[in-house]
Write an enzyme that holds these catalytic residues in place. Structure first.
Site, mmCIF file in Angstrom:
data_model
loop_
_atom_site.group_PDB
_atom_site.id
_atom_site.type_symbol
_atom_site.label_atom_id
_atom_site.label_comp_id
_atom_site.label_asym_id
_atom_site.label_seq_id
_atom_site.Cartn_x
_atom_site.Cartn_y
_atom_site.Cartn_z
ATOM 1 N N CYS A 79 66.488 13.728 7.380
ATOM 2 C CA CYS A 79 66.508 14.938 7.297
ATOM 3 C C CYS A 79 65.315 15.605 6.894
ATOM 4 O O CYS A 79 65.019 16.937 6.596
ATOM 5 C CB CYS A 79 67.555 15.284 6.184
ATOM 6 S SG CYS A 79 69.243 14.547 6.755
ATOM 7 N N HIS B 276 66.350 22.258 3.844
ATOM 8 C CA HIS B 276 67.242 21.527 4.785
ATOM 9 C C HIS B 276 68.820 21.966 4.326
ATOM 10 O O HIS B 276 69.124 21.899 3.269
ATOM 11 C CB HIS B 276 67.227 20.188 4.511
ATOM 12 C CG HIS B 276 68.356 19.203 5.001
ATOM 13 N ND1 HIS B 276 68.635 19.457 6.130
ATOM 14 C CD2 HIS B 276 68.765 18.208 4.284
ATOM 15 C CE1 HIS B 276 69.648 18.332 6.381
ATOM 16 N NE2 HIS B 276 69.692 17.869 5.207
ATOM 17 N N ASN C 251 75.556 19.877 8.428
ATOM 18 C CA ASN C 251 74.087 19.299 8.104
ATOM 19 C C ASN C 251 73.707 18.476 9.561
ATOM 20 O O ASN C 251 74.211 17.693 10.021
ATOM 21 C CB ASN C 251 74.420 18.230 7.254
ATOM 22 C CG ASN C 251 73.123 17.321 6.911
ATOM 23 O OD1 ASN C 251 72.138 17.439 7.626
ATOM 24 N ND2 ASN C 251 72.819 16.826 5.770
HETATM 25 O O1 UT7 Z 1 71.116 15.189 4.619
HETATM 26 C C1 UT7 Z 1 71.346 14.324 3.786
HETATM 27 C C2 UT7 Z 1 71.344 14.549 2.426
HETATM 28 N N1 UT7 Z 1 72.938 14.514 2.107
HETATM 29 C C3 UT7 Z 1 73.433 15.176 1.050
HETATM 30 O O2 UT7 Z 1 72.791 16.341 0.496
HETATM 31 C C4 UT7 Z 1 74.731 15.171 0.592
HETATM 32 C C5 UT7 Z 1 74.698 15.464 -0.991
HETATM 33 N N2 UT7 Z 1 76.084 15.133 -1.558
HETATM 34 C C6 UT7 Z 1 77.065 16.070 -1.510
HETATM 35 O O3 UT7 Z 1 76.848 17.113 -0.901
HETATM 36 C C7 UT7 Z 1 78.175 15.694 -2.307
HETATM 37 O O4 UT7 Z 1 78.008 14.694 -3.063
HETATM 38 C C8 UT7 Z 1 79.472 15.646 -1.220
HETATM 39 C C9 UT7 Z 1 79.796 17.088 -0.615
HETATM 40 C C10 UT7 Z 1 79.203 14.581 -0.183
HETATM 41 C C11 UT7 Z 1 80.557 15.186 -2.221
HETATM 42 O O5 UT7 Z 1 80.964 16.149 -3.167
HETATM 43 P P1 UT7 Z 1 81.171 15.927 -4.748
HETATM 44 O O6 UT7 Z 1 81.427 17.122 -5.528
HETATM 45 O O7 UT7 Z 1 79.941 14.824 -5.037
HETATM 46 O O8 UT7 Z 1 82.395 14.871 -4.545
HETATM 47 P P2 UT7 Z 1 82.585 13.474 -5.291
HETATM 48 O O9 UT7 Z 1 82.009 12.363 -4.237
HETATM 49 O O10 UT7 Z 1 82.188 13.424 -6.507
HETATM 50 O O11 UT7 Z 1 84.267 13.396 -5.119
HETATM 51 C C12 UT7 Z 1 84.940 14.184 -5.757
HETATM 52 C C13 UT7 Z 1 86.450 13.805 -5.232
HETATM 53 C C14 UT7 Z 1 86.785 12.341 -5.239
HETATM 54 O O12 UT7 Z 1 88.276 12.073 -5.660
HETATM 55 P P3 UT7 Z 1 88.571 11.307 -7.063
HETATM 56 O O13 UT7 Z 1 87.647 10.177 -7.232
HETATM 57 O O14 UT7 Z 1 87.896 12.607 -7.884
HETATM 58 O O15 UT7 Z 1 89.960 11.483 -6.897
HETATM 59 C C15 UT7 Z 1 86.811 12.017 -3.595
HETATM 60 O O16 UT7 Z 1 87.541 10.843 -3.359
HETATM 61 O O17 UT7 Z 1 86.823 14.200 -3.931
HETATM 62 C C16 UT7 Z 1 87.278 13.149 -3.200
HETATM 63 N N3 UT7 Z 1 86.774 13.464 -1.694
HETATM 64 C C17 UT7 Z 1 87.436 14.363 -0.813
HETATM 65 N N4 UT7 Z 1 88.551 14.982 -0.949
HETATM 66 C C18 UT7 Z 1 88.896 15.386 -0.073
HETATM 67 C C19 UT7 Z 1 85.546 13.208 -1.134
HETATM 68 N N5 UT7 Z 1 85.617 13.613 -0.066
HETATM 69 C C20 UT7 Z 1 86.689 14.365 0.421
HETATM 70 C C21 UT7 Z 1 87.116 15.106 1.308
HETATM 71 N N6 UT7 Z 1 88.372 15.792 1.293
HETATM 72 N N7 UT7 Z 1 86.559 15.154 2.499
#
Ligand code: UT7
Length: 336
Positions: free
Chosen positions: A115, A257, A287
């Protein structure tokens, strides 16, 4: 170091596949909701390449749009850099684009920095121009990550989309140099947080073994990449501003980005750049990896938001891990 030439950024173009995939469509694939995706990422839709559309097709369309806007003959290009992690051919796709656009005198090669690829490509091309080696360059950022996403993994499949963007850069007198500053970084110790890694399958061959396999779909530790982005991106932009003898108040537009709206908001807040100056189009594209910055730039220029003479701070970040910033003045003496 003082270089004998400067650069101008004189044309931009973009392309995205016609097929859309909405958050609602994704609810049929994984356990998620439109509300979760919108609030956690800001994404509503993404464009997805159907099997007949190649990376080279998308990149060529973006490149031709950039050439048209700059109003230059493709035969006058000396250099074509394709920043991508998803080439049609692992040997490289840049030379195919070179042939398709008619850049008969250019040398073309691929550059991989995920990216951050477009920023790394922009800086690399600028070096060739600023040393006087070449006069005109085309830098393309293009990716079709939909081919490498695990569509069963809700943590990643909601994020990515496909697209391409391209920019024409031209050598200019040093006094007119529009590349005001840049900083590039990488830290391979953090590589494991975001990978699209080759997975060899051992196979017997004569008296030895080989590992013929394929690439494993994208694996990401979202929280770690998030933390990395919101700390390193403001830091690298601040360093770049310092190098350019500018302050955040001198920036007309922040074009990051397009990974996550929360990252965009957090970086802008840390830099004290008002929301109105932050370009965001990720709601419609998700993205798009190396394509996201030129895609966002091209749209904002087309809409007349970004105008010739405006100062743009841009930063890429992602797998590698890699990150980098470039601050530049858009446009030269042509009218858009
Ligand atoms: O271009 C490369 C650069 N990449 C990035 O910039 C990505 C950077 N990271 C992010 O944007 C975020 O970390 C994400 C959008 C990927 C995830 O958001 P988050 O707020 O960090 O969520 P999390 O991974 O902490 O997950 C929170 C909860 C979890 O459930 P529990 O364990 O709290 O029960 C996940 O299992 O949300 C759950 N979860 C979802 N729920 C519904 C994870 N993905 C999903 C989903 N739908 N798609």
């Amino acid at each position: 170091m003082d270089l004998p030439f400067g650069v101008n950024f004189i044309g931009i173009g973009a392309a995205a596949p016609p097929t859309s995939l909405s958050n609602h469509d994704l609810t049929a694939l994984v356990e998620t909701s439109d509300e979760w995706i919108r609030t956690r990422t800001g994404i509503e839709n993404r464009r997805i390449a159907t099997p007949d559309l190649t990376l080279t097709d998308l990149a060529t369309t973006a490149a031709q749009a950039a050439l048209t806007q700059a109003d230059i003959d493709p035969a006058s290009l000396d250099l074509v850099i394709l920043a991508t992690s998803t080439p049609d051919d692992l040997f490289g796709s840049a030379s195919v684009i070179q042939a398709r656009i008619g850049a008969a005198h250019a040398v073309a090669f691929d550059l991989t920095a995920a990216c951050s690829g477009f920023i790394f490509g922009l800086v690399t091309a600028s070096q060739y121009l600023q040393t006087g080696t070449y006069k005109r360059a085309l830098v393309i950022g293009a990716d079709i990550l939909s081919r490498w996403v695990d569509w069963q993994d809700r943590r990643t499949c909601i994020l990515f989309g496909d697209g391409a963007g391209a920019m024409i850069i031209e050598a200019a007198p040093t006094l007119e140099n529009a590349l005001l500053g840049f900083e590039l970084r990488s830290d391979g110790r953090l590589n494991h947080h975001l990978t699209l890694a080759y997975q060899p399958k051992p196979q017997a061959l004569a008296h030895t073994q080989i590992g013929q396999g394929t690439y494993h779909p994208i694996v990401m530790n979202g929280q770690e990449v998030y933390r990395f982005a919101v700390t390193q991106v403001p830091e690298v932009i601040t360093k770049t501003l310092h190098r350019a003898n500018l302050t955040a108040a001198d920036i007309d537009w922040l074009v990051l980005h397009q990974a996550n709206q929360r990252i965009l908001d957090s970086v802008a807040q840390r830099l004290e750049i008002p929301k109105e100056k932050v370009i965001s189009n990720l709601a419609n594209y998700g993205n798009t990896s190396a394509a996201s910055i030129p895609l966002a730039l091209a749209e904002s220029i087309e809409k007349g938001k970004i105008k010739p003479g405006h100062v743009i701070a841009t930063a890429g970040f992602g797998a590698g891990l890699t990150w980098g910033a470039a601050i530049f003045r858009w446009g030269s003496d042509f009218t858009i």
